[in-house]
Design a protein around this motif. Structure first.
Motif, mmCIF file in Angstrom:
data_model
loop_
_atom_site.group_PDB
_atom_site.id
_atom_site.type_symbol
_atom_site.label_atom_id
_atom_site.label_comp_id
_atom_site.label_asym_id
_atom_site.label_seq_id
_atom_site.Cartn_x
_atom_site.Cartn_y
_atom_site.Cartn_z
ATOM 1 N N ARG A 198 0.820 -1.214 0.000
ATOM 2 C CA ARG A 198 0.000 0.000 0.000
ATOM 3 C C ARG A 198 0.849 1.257 0.000
ATOM 4 N NH1 ARG A 198 -3.520 -0.998 4.954
ATOM 5 N NH2 ARG A 198 -4.277 1.113 4.595
ATOM 6 N N ARG A 199 2.141 1.147 0.290
ATOM 7 C CA ARG A 199 3.031 2.312 0.170
ATOM 8 C C ARG A 199 3.716 2.248 -1.182
ATOM 9 N NH1 ARG A 199 7.793 4.605 4.261
ATOM 10 N NH2 ARG A 199 9.059 5.545 2.607
ATOM 11 N N SER A 200 3.546 3.265 -1.999
ATOM 12 C CA SER A 200 4.131 3.361 -3.333
ATOM 13 C C SER A 200 3.981 2.060 -4.109
ATOM 14 C CB SER A 200 5.606 3.763 -3.236
ATOM 15 O OG SER A 200 5.750 4.921 -2.459
ATOM 16 N N PRO A 201 2.723 1.597 -4.319
ATOM 17 C CA PRO A 201 2.527 0.345 -5.045
ATOM 18 C C PRO A 201 3.113 0.440 -6.459
ATOM 19 C CG PRO A 201 0.396 1.371 -4.488
ATOM 20 C CD PRO A 201 1.455 2.252 -3.945
ATOM 21 N N GLY A 202 3.720 -0.659 -6.886
ATOM 22 C CA GLY A 202 4.253 -0.691 -8.248
ATOM 23 C C GLY A 202 5.633 -0.072 -8.396
ATOM 24 N N ASP A 203 6.183 0.538 -7.334
ATOM 25 C CA ASP A 203 7.520 1.150 -7.416
ATOM 26 C C ASP A 203 8.558 0.032 -7.571
ATOM 27 O OD1 ASP A 203 9.986 2.386 -6.928
ATOM 28 O OD2 ASP A 203 9.111 3.838 -5.534
ATOM 29 N N GLU A 204 9.188 -0.016 -8.760
ATOM 30 C CA GLU A 204 10.145 -1.089 -9.087
ATOM 31 C C GLU A 204 11.265 -1.182 -8.050
ATOM 32 O OE1 GLU A 204 10.306 -3.477 -11.486
ATOM 33 O OE2 GLU A 204 8.237 -2.899 -11.933
ATOM 34 N N ARG A 205 11.713 0.003 -7.572
ATOM 35 C CA ARG A 205 12.837 0.038 -6.631
ATOM 36 C C ARG A 205 12.516 -0.688 -5.330
ATOM 37 N NH1 ARG A 205 12.982 4.401 -4.416
ATOM 38 N NH2 ARG A 205 14.916 4.172 -3.274
ATOM 39 N N LEU A 206 11.246 -0.792 -5.011
ATOM 40 C CA LEU A 206 10.877 -1.321 -3.694
ATOM 41 C C LEU A 206 10.456 -2.789 -3.743
ATOM 42 C CD1 LEU A 206 8.884 1.752 -2.310
ATOM 43 C CD2 LEU A 206 11.339 1.306 -2.256
ATOM 44 N N LYS A 207 10.613 -3.417 -4.917
ATOM 45 C CA LYS A 207 10.168 -4.813 -5.075
ATOM 46 C C LYS A 207 10.831 -5.748 -4.073
ATOM 47 C CE LYS A 207 8.279 -6.152 -9.483
ATOM 48 N NZ LYS A 207 8.578 -6.401 -10.906
ATOM 49 N N ALA A 208 12.167 -5.661 -3.976
ATOM 50 C CA ALA A 208 12.909 -6.567 -3.091
ATOM 51 C C ALA A 208 12.493 -6.343 -1.642
ATOM 52 C CB ALA A 208 14.407 -6.348 -3.263
ATOM 53 N N LEU A 209 12.353 -5.051 -1.280
ATOM 54 C CA LEU A 209 11.945 -4.706 0.086
ATOM 55 C C LEU A 209 10.576 -5.317 0.408
ATOM 56 C CD1 LEU A 209 11.716 -2.944 2.704
ATOM 57 C CD2 LEU A 209 11.091 -1.041 1.228
ATOM 58 N N LYS A 210 9.644 -5.176 -0.521
ATOM 59 C CA LYS A 210 8.289 -5.677 -0.263
ATOM 60 C C LYS A 210 8.257 -7.208 -0.228
ATOM 61 C CE LYS A 210 6.064 -1.534 -1.887
ATOM 62 N NZ LYS A 210 5.471 -0.826 -3.019
#
Ligand SMILES: Cc1cc2nc3c(=O)[nH]c(=O)nc-3n(C[C@H](O)[C@H](O)[C@H](O)COP(=O)(O)OP(=O)(O)OC[C@H]3O[C@@H](n4cnc5c(N)ncnc54)[C@H](O)[C@@H]3O)c2cc1C
Lengths: 420, 194
Positions: free
Chosen positions: B160-172
């Motif tokens: 729900r935080r910055s959905p779809g942000d490529e940079r955050l894929k690994a974090l999510k």
């Protein structure tokens, strides 16, 4: 409930030492010039959400300016969250603070009421004495229009408003507590504009929540002078689905109260019986603003410059908070706080002969719909052509515990911003 | 006499420095933020993040994400738009120049110890102490209020935080492997790191 005690609040805000500040409380004794002016001076009338903030921020912006704050009350009791005292979710103590933080900033807090303003001589009268100012900031909140409701003026001790947090809040909670199960609680809402648009609907939630859990046979009748819920309507309607004990009646303006017959009457002549009544009277700017001719043709509210909050009627006098009108903002504590800061910055610039920056306010009103969930409305503004204009209004998608946690975060920060 | 003169000198220097907290560029544009984020961005509560000391690049990304609706927050979306109106660079520079003091919100010592053990999986990005990596826009999460840290982890987990942000894929992806209870421990630990 994440309650913070007063002691915790003061500790968190780093308040401990009392330094400087005139010890007030010499009311009535002083005659003539009560404190001869030696340098530049700002006098602030009212130590509530707007005035206390303004007093502090003038000192933050320029500590060489003397600031005298006039406020008859020795403690500051927060209206925001005070509806939770009615439901027993919060104590009044958790909403009560002192003025030591302001004194630490070098504000002279005098616990006296301003009795008149003399714009020509730039004096504020305090009984027999007076204080000279270079600029005056007026934030006296609202006064009730008792005469608008027949039977109200002479029964102020029985027919409670609890619309200025303090003793009445506690008394109304006690009346609710001792109402028999099966009793009828009547809450009446005045026509807009009044202090805190969502406040009566939050109160509806809190009283209904209390009744549902403690007096399940009781009923809450809400008589609203307005045609509909005037703030966060969809969110409140959704919240009220949990409260079948609410009987909400729009376009029902109460014009009469009869405490001996325990009855209120509307402008259509409908009569409604009650066991406990909470009558929120129609409102106008604080009396001092009316007497000083700061109000407009409506004799109710004060029009101001949108950048400096200087009165359009009198030079060197600024009005902030609930007493103002003409800006597209609600009468909220958050707005009063924002106005206090912007006005303080403007006043310091003007005293320095400089052009004040164009700064817009912001607003968030959280409302508790039960003991653990809240909703919110958020407004951001910009300055456009010298006027405050709304950029956006946003609502929370629904009620939640997360929003309630943010509400506690907001209250903790803003109380600290005003008084810490 | 000398003492008096010294005092006068000190006062004069303090005055000359224009030490007023509202003198910094951007300070007046940040006045509204104090209602939630505390004075100088030094949030006193559990729910609201401390803004003092945030790196300007990270701050600007956050404001832009809020304003565009990528990072949904009913509170921050309108305020982010106001910041863009007033000039995000000034506001970012103001908060970056404020010294961050760690949160005063208390945490449970046992939770801190459990969190310390679980925190190893965060080190590759946030560093061994959680101090982040400015060049990669990975924030310093130490000293932030535990309630805020926990909420953000949950938001990452639920995308729900910055959905779809490529940079955050690994974090999510990582957050999805962590049970919700552990978030409270991780939050307690990072908020306690000084
Ligand atoms: C039940 C309730 C819930 C609310 N909830 C919220 C909320 O959740 N969020 C929100 O933002 N707002 C809320 N509000 C609204 C908020 O309380 C007001 O908008 C805010 O207090 C306005 O600030 P002010 O400075 O104009 O007036 P006040 O805070 O009322 O301060 C005015 C002060 O002036 C003093 N005064 C008056 N006359 C004189 C005089 N002649 N001389 C010296 N002093 C004088 C008074 O004693 C008082 O202390 C709520 C209000 C109520 C009643």
């Amino acid at each position: 409930m994440t309650g913070i005690t007063r002691r915790e609040f003061l500790r968190a805000s780093g308040v401990g030492m009392v330094v400087g500040g005139l010890a007030g409380g010499c009311a009535g004794a002083a005659r003539g010039d009560m404190a001869p002016k030696t340098g530049r001076r700002v006098v602030v009338i009212g130590g509530g959400w707007g005035g206390a903030t303004a007093a502090k921020y003038v000192r933050l912006a320029d500590p060489s300016i003397e600031v005298i704050l006039l406020e008859p009350n020795r403690t500051f009791v927060s209206c925001p969250f005070s509806n939770l005292v009615l439901s027993g979710v919060r104590t009044i103590d958790s909403l009560t603070f002192d003025y030591r933080g302001l004194r630490r900033h070098g504000v002279s807090v005098r616990h006296e009421a301003a009795t008149a303003i003399e714009p020509e001589t730039r004096r504020v009268r305090v009984g027999e004495g007076y204080l000279q100012y270079d600029r005056l900031i007026v934030s006296p909140g609202v006064e009730f229009q008792w005469e608008q409701v027949e039977g109200l003026a002479e029964n102020q001790d029985k027919v409670l408003h609890a619309w200025k947090a303090g003793p009445q809040t506690v008394q109304l909670a006690a009346q609710l507590g001792s109402m028999p199960d099966g009793g009828v609680f009547v809450l009446t809402i005045p026509p807009a504009a009044y202090r805190c648009p969502p406040g009566p609907y939050e109160r509806t939630c809190q009283v209904a929540w209390y009744l549902k859990n403690n007096k399940p046979k009781s009923k809450l009748i809400v008589l609203d002078a307005n045609q509909n819920i005037i703030s966060k309507a969809g969110l409140f309607r959704a919240a009220w689905r949990d409260y079948p004990n609410i009987d909400y009646r729009a376009s029902n303006k109460v014009v009469k109260v009869d405490p001996s017959g325990r009855e209120v009457a509307t402008d259509f002549g409908d009569k409604v019986k009650y066991d406990v009544v909470n009558l929120i009277p129609p409102q106008r700017a604080g009396t001092i603003a009316v007497q000083a001719d700061l109000v407009g043709a409506d004799k109710r509210w004060c029009e101001v410059n949108h950048l400096t909050y200087e009165s359009v009627k009198h030079r060197d006098i600024h009005v902030i908070g609930d007493s103002t009108i003409g800006l597209p903002v609600p009468k909220s504590g958050n707005i009063a706080n924002a106005m206090g800061k912007i006005c303080a910055v403007a006043v310091v610039h003007l005293l320095d002969g400089k052009q004040p920056p164009a700064l817009p306010p912001g607003n968030t009103c959280y409302s508790w719909v039960n003991d653990r969930e809240a909703i919110a409305v958020v407004n951001a503004y910009k300055i456009d052509g010298g006027k405050v204009v709304q950029i956006e209004q946003k609502l929370t998608p629904g009620q939640s515990v997360a929003v309630a946690q943010n509400a506690v975060g907001w209250a903790t920060s803003i109380w600290n911003d005003i008084l810490g | 006499m000398r003492i008096a003169l010294t005092l006068v000198f000190i006062l004069a220097v303090a005055g000359a420095a224009g030490a007023g907290p509202l003198d910094a560029p951007g300070a007046t544009k940040a006045l509204n933020c104090a209602a939630c984020h505390g004075p100088s961005g030094q949030s006193p509560s559990d729910a609201m993040p401390i803004l003092a000391g945030l790196w300007p690049e990270y701050f600007k990304k956050a404001i832009q994400d809020y304003a565009a609706g990528r990072r949904p927050s009913p509170e921050m979306e309108p305020y982010a738009k106001q910041v863009l109106e007033l000039g995000v660079d000034d506001v970012a520079a103001y908060f970056a120049s404020q010294q961050r003091a760690s949160t005063k919100v208390k945490v449970d010592a046992a939770a801190v110890e459990r969190g310390r053990a679980a925190a190893q999986q965060c080190a590759v990005c946030h560093g061994s102490e959680g101090k982040g990596d400015r060049a990669k826009l990975i924030p310093d999460i130490t000293g932030q209020p535990p309630g805020y840290l926990r909420t953000q982890m949950l938001l990452f987990k639920e995308d729900r935080r910055s959905p779809g942000d490529e940079r955050l894929k690994a974090l999510k992806a990582l957050m999805k492997t962590i049970p919700d209870e552990t978030f409270a421990d991780l939050a307690a630990y990072f908020s306690s790191v000084r």
